[in-house]
Design a protein around this motif. Sequence first.
Motif, PDB file in Angstrom:
ATOM      1  N   LEU A   1      28.606  70.409  66.001  1.00 52.60           N
ATOM      2  CA  LEU A   1      28.737  69.029  66.483  1.00 52.60           C
ATOM      3  C   LEU A   1      27.472  68.261  66.136  1.00 52.60           C
ATOM      4  CD1 LEU A   1      30.468  66.997  68.101  1.00 52.60           C
ATOM      5  CD2 LEU A   1      29.289  67.798  70.171  1.00 52.60           C
ATOM      6  N   SER A   2      27.638  67.068  65.544  1.00 52.79           N
ATOM      7  CA  SER A   2      26.493  66.229  65.169  1.00 52.79           C
ATOM      8  C   SER A   2      26.893  64.768  65.320  1.00 52.79           C
ATOM      9  CB  SER A   2      26.063  66.527  63.728  1.00 52.79           C
ATOM     10  OG  SER A   2      27.125  66.253  62.819  1.00 52.79           O
ATOM     11  N   GLY A   3      25.972  63.869  64.914  1.00 50.37           N
ATOM     12  CA  GLY A   3      26.242  62.443  65.037  1.00 50.37           C
ATOM     13  C   GLY A   3      25.767  61.923  66.381  1.00 50.37           C
ATOM     14  N   LEU A   4      26.724  61.539  67.231  1.00 46.74           N
ATOM     15  CA  LEU A   4      26.460  61.084  68.600  1.00 46.74           C
ATOM     16  C   LEU A   4      25.509  59.887  68.646  1.00 46.74           C
ATOM     17  CD1 LEU A   4      27.362  64.177  68.839  1.00 46.74           C
ATOM     18  CD2 LEU A   4      26.252  64.142  71.045  1.00 46.74           C
ATOM     19  N   TRP A   5      25.612  58.990  67.661  1.00 46.69           N
ATOM     20  CA  TRP A   5      24.732  57.828  67.644  1.00 46.69           C
ATOM     21  C   TRP A   5      24.882  57.026  68.937  1.00 46.69           C
ATOM     22  CZ3 TRP A   5      27.063  59.183  62.898  1.00 46.69           C
ATOM     23  CH2 TRP A   5      26.164  59.477  61.861  1.00 46.69           C
ATOM     24  N   GLU A   6      23.752  56.610  69.477  1.00 47.98           N
ATOM     25  CA  GLU A   6      23.708  55.778  70.688  1.00 47.98           C
ATOM     26  C   GLU A   6      24.349  56.444  71.898  1.00 47.98           C
ATOM     27  OE1 GLU A   6      21.958  53.144  70.426  1.00 47.98           O
ATOM     28  OE2 GLU A   6      21.865  52.982  68.252  1.00 47.98           O
ATOM     29  N   ALA A   7      24.421  57.761  71.913  1.00 52.27           N
ATOM     30  CA  ALA A   7      25.030  58.444  73.058  1.00 52.27           C
ATOM     31  C   ALA A   7      24.160  58.275  74.301  1.00 52.27           C
ATOM     32  CB  ALA A   7      25.218  59.925  72.755  1.00 52.27           C
ATOM     33  N   THR A   8      24.797  58.100  75.442  1.00 51.40           N
ATOM     34  CA  THR A   8      24.097  57.942  76.717  1.00 51.40           C
ATOM     35  C   THR A   8      24.719  58.882  77.744  1.00 51.40           C
ATOM     36  OG1 THR A   8      25.579  56.213  77.529  1.00 51.40           O
ATOM     37  CG2 THR A   8      23.690  55.504  76.194  1.00 51.40           C
ATOM     38  N   SER A   9      24.051  58.976  78.890  1.00 54.28           N
ATOM     39  CA  SER A   9      24.539  59.844  79.956  1.00 54.28           C
ATOM     40  C   SER A   9      25.920  59.431  80.444  1.00 54.28           C
ATOM     41  CB  SER A   9      23.553  59.839  81.123  1.00 54.28           C
ATOM     42  OG  SER A   9      23.341  58.518  81.592  1.00 54.28           O
ATOM     43  N   LEU A  10      26.300  58.181  80.210  1.00 58.70           N
ATOM     44  CA  LEU A  10      27.593  57.696  80.679  1.00 58.70           C
ATOM     45  C   LEU A  10      28.755  58.379  79.969  1.00 58.70           C
ATOM     46  CD1 LEU A  10      29.044  55.639  82.509  1.00 58.70           C
ATOM     47  CD2 LEU A  10      28.909  53.993  80.619  1.00 58.70           C
ATOM     48  N   TYR A  11      28.606  58.609  78.651  1.00 61.74           N
ATOM     49  CA  TYR A  11      29.728  59.133  77.874  1.00 61.74           C
ATOM     50  C   TYR A  11      29.524  60.554  77.347  1.00 61.74           C
ATOM     51  CZ  TYR A  11      31.516  54.353  77.931  1.00 61.74           C
ATOM     52  OH  TYR A  11      32.001  53.139  78.341  1.00 61.74           O
ATOM     53  N   LEU A  12      28.344  61.117  77.489  1.00 62.50           N
ATOM     54  CA  LEU A  12      28.139  62.496  77.042  1.00 62.50           C
ATOM     55  C   LEU A  12      29.117  63.482  77.678  1.00 62.50           C
ATOM     56  CD1 LEU A  12      24.285  63.070  76.724  1.00 62.50           C
ATOM     57  CD2 LEU A  12      25.990  63.181  74.917  1.00 62.50           C
ATOM     58  N   PRO A  13      29.510  63.297  78.950  1.00 57.62           N
ATOM     59  CA  PRO A  13      30.429  64.269  79.552  1.00 57.62           C
ATOM     60  C   PRO A  13      31.772  64.423  78.844  1.00 57.62           C
ATOM     61  CG  PRO A  13      29.334  63.014  81.283  1.00 57.62           C
ATOM     62  CD  PRO A  13      28.960  62.368  79.975  1.00 57.62           C
ATOM     63  N   VAL A  14      32.166  63.458  78.002  1.00 60.60           N
ATOM     64  CA  VAL A  14      33.436  63.623  77.298  1.00 60.60           C
ATOM     65  C   VAL A  14      33.370  64.811  76.338  1.00 60.60           C
ATOM     66  CG1 VAL A  14      33.947  61.147  77.462  1.00 60.60           C
ATOM     67  CG2 VAL A  14      32.897  62.048  75.368  1.00 60.60           C
ATOM     68  N   LEU A  15      32.157  65.232  75.974  1.00 57.20           N
ATOM     69  CA  LEU A  15      31.983  66.337  75.030  1.00 57.20           C
ATOM     70  C   LEU A  15      32.103  67.700  75.690  1.00 57.20           C
ATOM     71  CD1 LEU A  15      28.783  65.007  73.208  1.00 57.20           C
ATOM     72  CD2 LEU A  15      31.128  64.829  72.371  1.00 57.20           C
ATOM     73  N   TYR A  16      31.916  67.770  76.979  1.00 57.58           N
ATOM     74  CA  TYR A  16      31.746  69.055  77.645  1.00 57.58           C
ATOM     75  C   TYR A  16      32.871  70.047  77.339  1.00 57.58           C
ATOM     76  CZ  TYR A  16      28.063  66.860  80.504  1.00 57.58           C
ATOM     77  OH  TYR A  16      26.931  66.224  80.938  1.00 57.58           O
TER      78      TYR A  16
END
Length: 588
Positions: free
Chosen positions: A287-302
């Motif tokens: 998994l890579s990329g994740l530009w501009e990722a924040t704590s708000l949306y990181l959980p969608v990856l879990y």
Amino acid sequence: MDPDQSEDSHSNSANSHGPTQPPSPFPDEVLEKVLSFIDSRKDRGSVSLVRKDWYNAERWTRSKLFIGNCYSVSPEIVARRFPRIKSVTLKGKPRFSDFNMLPRDWGANVHSWLVMFAKVYPFLEELRLKRMTVTDESLELLAKSFPGFKALTLSSCDGFSENGLKAIASHCRNLTELDIQDSVTDDVGGGWLSCFPENFASLEVLNFSSLNCEVSFDDLERLVSRCKSLRVLKVNDSITLDQLRRLLVHAPRLMELGTGSFMQELTPRQYEDIESAFSNCKNLQVLSGLWEATSLYLPVLYGACASLTFLNLSDVALQSSEFARLLVHCPNLRRLWVIDTVEDKGLEAVGSSCPLLEELRVFPSDPYDRHHRDGVTELGFLAVSRGCRKLRYVLYFCRRMTNAAVITIVQNCPDFTHFRLCIMIPGQPDYLTNEPMDEAFAAVVKTCTKLKRLSVSGLLTDLTFEYIGKYAKNLETLSVAFAGSSDWGMQCVLEGCPKLRKLEIRDCPFGNAALLSGREKYEMMRSLWMSSCNVTMKGCRLLAKEMPRLNVEVIKDEGSDDGQADRVYVYRSVAGPRRDAPPFVLTL
């Protein structure tokens, strides 16, 4: 194919057996069958040196070719030597070109190679290029010359535009891989995606993450939906989270994913949908990329993290708390790339959550801000070494370090093969004792007996290089910056490291005596780079005169002293001096 595996050196060795050579105990058919099972290029090179019939059998059975320096051999020599090549990996500019230390138009243009390949290898299927100049003309020649062409990798390449990619998309009907990594392109739009034929469905790898352009999402979605065997998809930051969700629905077999931008406001329904899409990625390993990722949306990856073995966060500046929460869901990581904004506290989470980790790379958020006080220190490195005892590869940018910390780190992780420590303030001593960092690197080379690649930094005397020459017997690549006391240091390395292949030096006090001490060694190496050292034109000319099989090139800086050799690039070549050197490259 390295210079010492050229047609000339092999044929000379093979012919040296002379007419009295006894007949081979194996028929040609048996020998060729046996050789077809040998994949290692080093083993194949050794086999071809045994006797003339083995040499001939090897040249007829080789289908893959690796050329670590495009100027070490010529296309003509390669074509004469190997008649049945289907896959070529070709590297061009020295690594320091990544740091803007080579002028534009330095060279490494792939076109002459492609012209020759088109004549002798019409069955070419794979071409993997690194640090090469690749023009649209070259891509069009490639697209139209090889009807069975399947895989193209452009890594850190330049020179092409959207038109070149359009030619590839339009004409390569059997394409399975299009992998564009870290390439420098200013004129690439997104229209090339529409050029794949409507019945085209063979792609297995698609990576355009480094292209700075808007793409047509409709074209991309149609392409992804047709390619049922797609296992690698890496998009750029023009793709939104909601668009990514739609792509994931079409690509259930993905093993590697480079996301687009996380900078999007999601409705609760959209959030649930993208979370569900990631949870359905059962085969995802990278998994890579994740530009501009924040704590708000990181959980969608879990939901997709449990099977990850490689997490590349080098494009997103995460804070320690959100980073730690993500790592809890990644128990099987072997490789991790991250930016130093995670700080030591984030690396503590690595040590506690990633027991299987083998590779760690920590990049600086701003490599040019030497006064930046945040980032990582020896404490984070120590925490990782305590929890990740299988660590083999480290690239660690930091602003402070101690001898004691490095000694403890290598005691915890003695199996390092790659140890690249970059203390970002040049000449920085052990910040606690104010002593040089000599004992730190002494511990590295004494403890890590499998070490192949080493980057040294900080305040270092010649003692460090004495240790390297004495103990680093498996070292293949050494990078040095702002270090050393005298020529003696470089001499110790050149005399003491029997497997050294690449030596990269910048801003060091090494001069002519150091340069000339390796005159015989350079013929067994791939290359030597020296910039901003104390080498003179006289020393370079003497090296070129005494060692005519070496190419000695000097790049002069504008306004510099006429007698000073500003940037020196030395490599062995069986093709002689290159024919495309620009005026600012002096070939001695």
